[in-house]
Every structure is written in C-alpha cells, then in structure tokens.
Design a protein around this motif. Structure first.
Motif, short mmCIF file in Angstrom:
data_model
loop_
_atom_site.label_atom_id
_atom_site.label_comp_id
_atom_site.label_asym_id
_atom_site.label_seq_id
_atom_site.Cartn_x
_atom_site.Cartn_y
_atom_site.Cartn_z
N THR A 185 0.85 -1.20 0.00
CA THR A 185 0.00 0.00 0.00
C THR A 185 0.88 1.25 0.00
N ILE A 186 0.57 2.15 -0.91
CA ILE A 186 1.28 3.43 -0.90
C ILE A 186 0.26 4.51 -0.56
N LEU A 187 0.37 5.04 0.63
CA LEU A 187 -0.61 6.04 1.07
C LEU A 187 -0.31 7.38 0.39
N LYS A 188 -1.34 7.93 -0.22
CA LYS A 188 -1.16 9.20 -0.91
C LYS A 188 -1.08 10.33 0.11
N ASP A 189 -1.97 10.29 1.08
CA ASP A 189 -2.02 11.35 2.08
C ASP A 189 -1.65 10.81 3.45
N PRO A 190 -1.10 11.65 4.28
CA PRO A 190 -0.68 11.17 5.60
C PRO A 190 -1.85 10.88 6.54
N ILE A 191 -1.58 10.10 7.55
CA ILE A 191 -2.53 9.88 8.65
C ILE A 191 -2.07 10.79 9.78
N HIS A 192 -2.99 11.60 10.25
CA HIS A 192 -2.62 12.60 11.25
C HIS A 192 -3.23 12.25 12.60
N LEU A 193 -2.38 11.97 13.55
CA LEU A 193 -2.83 11.69 14.92
C LEU A 193 -2.80 13.00 15.69
N ILE A 194 -3.97 13.47 16.05
CA ILE A 194 -4.08 14.76 16.74
C ILE A 194 -4.33 14.50 18.22
N LEU A 195 -3.37 14.88 19.04
CA LEU A 195 -3.47 14.60 20.47
C LEU A 195 -3.74 15.91 21.21
N ILE A 196 -4.95 16.00 21.76
CA ILE A 196 -5.36 17.26 22.39
C ILE A 196 -5.52 17.07 23.90
#
Lengths: 415, 255
Positions: free
Chosen positions: A143-154
């Motif tokens: 799998t080549i991910l086009k867009d990043p996965i963003h982990l938002i820690l609030i």
C-alpha cells in the motif's frame, strides 16, 4: 499492604490514575506491574534522567476531565488532505475522527498490543498499566498512502493525564507518512505520556512527523520504539515548537540489512521551557545507514538536553552512521546539555558524531547590519537559517509550513 | 560645493591603543579617493570606524556624512543613509541566501527613507541587472551569503551588493587583495560602472595595481594614523616605484 503502596511518590501518583481498560498483552501488564511496584520516580542521579527533573510531574494535581471539544481546533490542522485521528486527553474521539477504514489498504483497530517486549522505563510502564486508550493501524503490504494519517493529540481541562498507545504496522513494500501533533484547549498542568510503537517491515517506508506545539504549562513524554527490517526506511522528524516540559525518547532497532534511518529534530525554546531529546539507534545488522541531525535555539531561561546514542553491534559491519547536534544560545541564562554517544563493536564502519554550541556569529550580525538590516532582523535571519537547515530536509511541505508559521507567530521570524 | 563626507581630526583606539591619530579627509560627490599606506597604518581601522564597528572607541574628532553626524548613527542607519563598506574579508553566512537578505536590507533601507517596499518582480529584475554588472552567476546570487565562494567570488559579491544598495559613498577595503587579474578587472569595471556625478568612493589599497583600473581623483598616504601626503593619481605610481620608506624619510626630514 495498602500502607506500603503509598510509600513512594510514584505510588501516590499512581493512586490517582485509573487502571487501563484497554486490551494489551497480559505479559506486558505483568511486567509493568512488577516494574512499578515499590519504585520511585527516577532522579537526576539516574544517568537517563541526569538533566531532567521529574518533580513537576510527580507533584501534578491529577484530574479526570470530561471531553469538551466539539470540533478539531483550527490550529491542529496541519495537512489539508490528511486522514485525522483525534484523541482528547488520551481518549480516542471516534466522532471527531475520519473513518480510516475507508482508506484502501489501511486497517484500524482499537487495541494496543504489539510485538515489542517490555521496556524498563517508568513512563513506558505507566502507559501500559494506565493506558487511556489504544489504537493499532496496519498499513497493508504494497500500500502506498497518498495522504498522511494525522494523529491529533489534544489536552483539555486542568490536570488531565493522557496515556495513549499507538501501534503502527507498516507491512512489506508499503509507504506511509504519519503526522503526530500535540495541542491544547483551555488546559494547563496536563501530562501527555504517549507511546508509539512502529514495526517497519521488509522494504517498507515509514515517516513520522512529530509536531509538539502545546502552549501553556503542559508536560509531555513521548516514547517511540521502532523495529526496522531488511531494506526498510524509517524517518522521524521531531519539531518542538512550544510546551513547558518535554521529554522525547526515540529508540530504533535496525534489525535488517540495507535499512536506512533518518532522525531529524528541531527545538526552539524560551522562558522556562525544558526540552529533552534522547535518541537511540541500535544497529544490529550490517550494511545500514543512519543519519541524525538535531538543532536547537534556546532563549530566556530555557534548558535543553540532547543525548544521542548510536550502537553498532559486533556483527553489524559496513555501517554508515552520522550524528550531529547543533545549538545556539540566545541568552546568558539558557542552557543545553549535549551528549553524543557512539558505542561501536564492529571494526569496519564509518561513524561520526559532533556537537556544537555557541552564540550567533557576531561578525555575521555586523556584516548584515552594514547592509542596512536592523540588529533584530539580522539576528532573526541567522536564527531562521540555523533552524531552516533542519526544516528544509523535511519532505512534507505542509509540516514545514506549519512549523514556520508557528515560529513566525511566536518569535516574529520569517522564513 | 557640498561634501559627501567630511572627516575632521579623527582619533580612534581599540583596547586602549590609539590607531587613528587625527585623520582629515573630505570627499565630494563624483570623486574617487584612494587611500594607500603600509601595513598597520590604520587603513582598515578607518573603514571599520566609518562603518560603525563597535569595538573601536572614538576619542576625538567628527565625521559629517551628507549633513548628518555619522558617529551618532548606528551601523544600520549609516547603511540606510547611504554608506557602504565592501569588506576585506567578507563573512560567510550559511543558510542565509544572498537575495533573501538583500531584499530585507533593501526594504529596511527604503522604509527608513520613507519609500515603498520593492515588489518581488522589480527586485528580481534588479538582481538580474546588477549581477550581470559584476558578471556574478545568478546561481551565486541565490546561494548562501559567501558560503563556499572563491576569493574572487566573494569580492564580486561585495560589489554586487553595493550595486543593489546604490550607496552615496562606498568604501572599498582592500578589495583587490587576493584577486587575480581577471577578477580585479571585473570588480573594477563594476565599481566604474556604478560611478555617478552624485556618489563617491574611498578605495583603500595596499598596491597601485587596482588604481590602473579604478582611476582615483586623489591619492592619500595614510601613515601612523594620519594622512601625511595627498596628491593626484600620479602619486600612486611614485609610491609603487619608491615604496613607503620614501614617505617616512620625508617625514623625518620635516621634523
């Protein structure tokens, strides 16, 4: 029994935490229990914590706060096309997150077991025992991910403690980017104790862009543990833009041949901030390459620590390992403790390390002023160039832009 | 006729040691003055003092720069008033691109003089025009300031910056040092092309060679912190032929 439990500060600290309901390996939990029981928080007598005091953590007034955020704060948006996974106070907010399962080749589950063995560290142990939530993301093979996965820690509220566990499995021949960022909403005296475990399998490429941009008096500890297999490529960029007390432990085990490892870091501190970067690259296999560059600009009464260790094991021949740490101190009261460490047990390797600490080049400031730049502009330009050296090596231009904006808002620098 | 710069009885010292001991010099618009002299005479000190280097202490004297008290101005304000120093040893600044810093410089100078900021388009056009003037590769113009430049490239870059900033008065501090004949010709050409009836230059040099290319209106000999002899351009040839001992002997006779 309960009497002895309360004997140490760590015990008192633990008594205010809720044991994890998250599914992680029982053996890991047993190790964590055994490790924590009767133990005290490490002190500056421990080599691993020599320059970082934990008093502020051990004295923290811990509260359990309800979720308050209704939407993702604007300042937490870094990449316009990223798949967002949101945690508030360490608890996964499914309602605010994108449905990651919709992305082709990505599996997502709410559990936190990984193949890693227990790590003897207080914060790692706490994260196992008191994990607030856990997720596992699998990037399937090829799998080549086009867009990043963003982990938002609030972090939100006062005295919240977040202990999320994030497991990333990058399968063979996959390519993916993760952004991990910390933010806060109406919060102070919160602790984030994050564990990220990543398994980078054969021929896989994984990049983690980590942005630490908490405003007020929040504390964070990050433990990243990475395994790299044959022909894999792993990059982690740690950008510390704000936050009052931060400790990063990056540990990479390079188990397979022909692997590449890149560690970049930039930290810009002021006032009473404290930022500690500990890194360890363990070369267990031959024919690998690692590059590490960390740069810091410290102002006010802030303090910084860089401890970068590179191990080259006995049979890990033909290793190229480069490490460099550079610091600029902008005030007389700022401090940096920099310690590069190389431990080499193989005899056919190319390794180098270096550490520099200084002030801005006054001859350069004068030179720029003779061209009509104000002293302030001249200094900004030089500092920007110094940190820009790290930023320009980061591939994701959205991440770079975000960092540049944050620094220009905080310090008035323009890139 | 007005003067660009009028230096009167200038005394300057560093670490308690007096280097300039009562220097007088007047430059009018359209003039090029050469300052020659042996090592240690105070030539570079003069350049540093005029540019505002803070290590030097001015103990006596005055410098009027186009109606302003130069010694009261900060280094950057001197530049903004139109003073330019081409360094003998240009500083390398890793990570700061030439054009980036020049745009900031130009805009801060414009702001100081109540002018509008230069547009990106006009700025790039100016970069192209002025880099051609000193035959500076446009790639060098966008590289980090002086980083990895050869000696000749550094000096050309100084003249390029001078061309970009269009100063009223340029001080060239040993711009010829370390240059081969081709680089010397290019640098001198640049300086000559930038000459107008309104601006002026002080050319500090050790050797007469540069003055074959940049023809001065006046030549001054700086010796032991003072200007001890002034004359037309032919004086430079005489110095080249007879050396500085001749001046020393003349001075001793006079005493």
């Amino acid at each position: 029994m309960s009497q002895t439990l309360m004997n140490t500060k760590l015990d008192q600290f633990r008594s205010k935490l809720t044991p994890s309901k998250v599914k992680i390996d029982q053996t890991l939990l047993d190790h964590a229990d055994a490790y924590l029981s009767g133990r005290e928080f490490p002190t500056t007598r421990d080599e691993f914590w020599k320059y970082t005091r934990l008093t502020k953590i051990s004295n923290l007034e811990i509260n359990v706060n309800d979720s308050i955020i209704q939407s993702i704060p604007e300042e937490a948006i870094i990449h316009p096309n990223a798949q967002k996974i949101v945690f508030e106070n360490g608890v996964f907010r499914k309602d605010l997150s994108d449905d990651i399962l919709q992305v082709q080749g990505v599996q997502f589950s709410e559990k936190g077991s990984s193949s890693f063995t227990f790590q003897e560290d207080v914060f790692y142990a706490l994260n196992c025992k008191y994990s607030t939530d856990a997720i596992t993301i699998d990037i399937e093979s090829k799998t080549i991910l086009k867009d990043p996965i963003h982990l938002i820690l609030i972090s939100s509220g006062d005295g919240s403690v977040s202990m999320p566990r994030i497991v990333i499995n990058a399968a063979k021949f996959s390519e993916s980017e993760f952004i991990v960022s910390t933010h806060n909403v109406n919060s102070q005296n919160c602790l984030s104790n994050v564990v990220i475990e990543a398994d980078v399998q054969e021929n896989a490429k994984l990049t983690i862009n980590k942005i630490q941009n908490e405003k007020s008096s929040n504390f964070s500890v990050f433990n990243e543990r990475v395994d790299q297999a044959l022909n894999s490529c792993f990059t982690i960029n740690t950008l510390t833009l704000n936050g009052s007390w931060i400790r990063n432990n990056v540990r990479v085990n390079v188990n397979g041949q022909n692997a590449e490892t890149h560690l970049l870091g930039a930290y810009v501190t002021n006032e009473n901030q404290h930022v500690d970067n500990h890194t360890l690259i363990d070369h267990l296999a031959p024919n690998c390459q690692s590059n590490e560059l960390y740069k810091g600009v410290l102002d006010g009464k802030s303090t910084g620590v860089f401890n970068g260790k590179v191990f080259v094991r006995k049979d890990a021949q033909k290793i190229n390992a480069f490490q460099s740490n550079g610091n600029v101190l902008l005030s007389d009261d700022a401090t940096i403790n920099s310690k590069p460490e190389l431990e080499i047990y193989a005899d056919d390797v190319k390794c180098s390390h270096g550490s520099t600490t200084g002030q801005l080049d006054e001859d350069a400031v004068y030179y720029l002023r003779t061209r009509g730049l104000s002293e302030k502009s001249a200094r900004h330009l030089l500092v920007t160039a110094f940190i820009g050296d790290v930023l320009e090596k980061i591939e994701d231009e959205h991440v770079v832009k975000y960092a540049e904006n944050a620094l220009s808002m905080r310090y008035g620098w323009s890139f | 006729m007005k003067t660009l710069i009028n230096i009167k009885d200038l005394h300057a010292s560093i670490n308690g040691k007096e280097i300039l001991k009562g220097l007088n010099l007047e430059v009018k618009p359209g003039e090029i003055h050469a300052i020659m002299g042996p090592n240690g005479a105070g030539k570079s000190t003069l350049a540093s003092v005029l540019a505002g280097r803070e290590e030097y202490e001015i103990t006596e004297g005055s410098v009027d720069f186009d109606g302003k008290d130069l010694l009261e101005l900060s280094t950057e304000d001197r530049a903004r008033e139109g003073l330019f120093l081409a360094f003998q040893y240009p500083v390398e600044i890793p990570g700061v691109s030439n054009v980036n810093f020049l745009r900031t410089a130009l805009n801060e100078i414009r702001e100081y003089n109540g002018q509008e900021q230069i547009s990106a388009k006009d700025f790039m056009a100016l970069v192209r025009e002025k880099s051609a003037l000193v035959e500076l590769d446009s790639k060098l113009a966008s590289r980090s300031v002086n980083e990895g430049f050869s000696g000749g490239e550094k000096k050309r870059n100084e003249i390029f910056q001078m061309a970009m900033l269009q100063p009223k008065l340029a001080i060239l501090d040993e711009t010829d040092s370390g240059l081969d004949i081709d680089a010397l010709r290019i640098v001198a050409n640049g300086v000559n092309k930038l000459k107008t009836p309104e601006n002026g230059a002080i050319v500090i040099t050790h050797y007469q060679r540069l003055l074959d290319y940049i023809v001065p209106d006046f030549v001054h000999v700086l010796y032991d912190g003072k200007i001890v002899k002034s004359g037309p351009k032919e004086l430079a040839l005489e110095l080249e032929e007879k050396g500085y001992d001749w001046i020393k002997e003349e001075l001793e006779k006079a005493h």
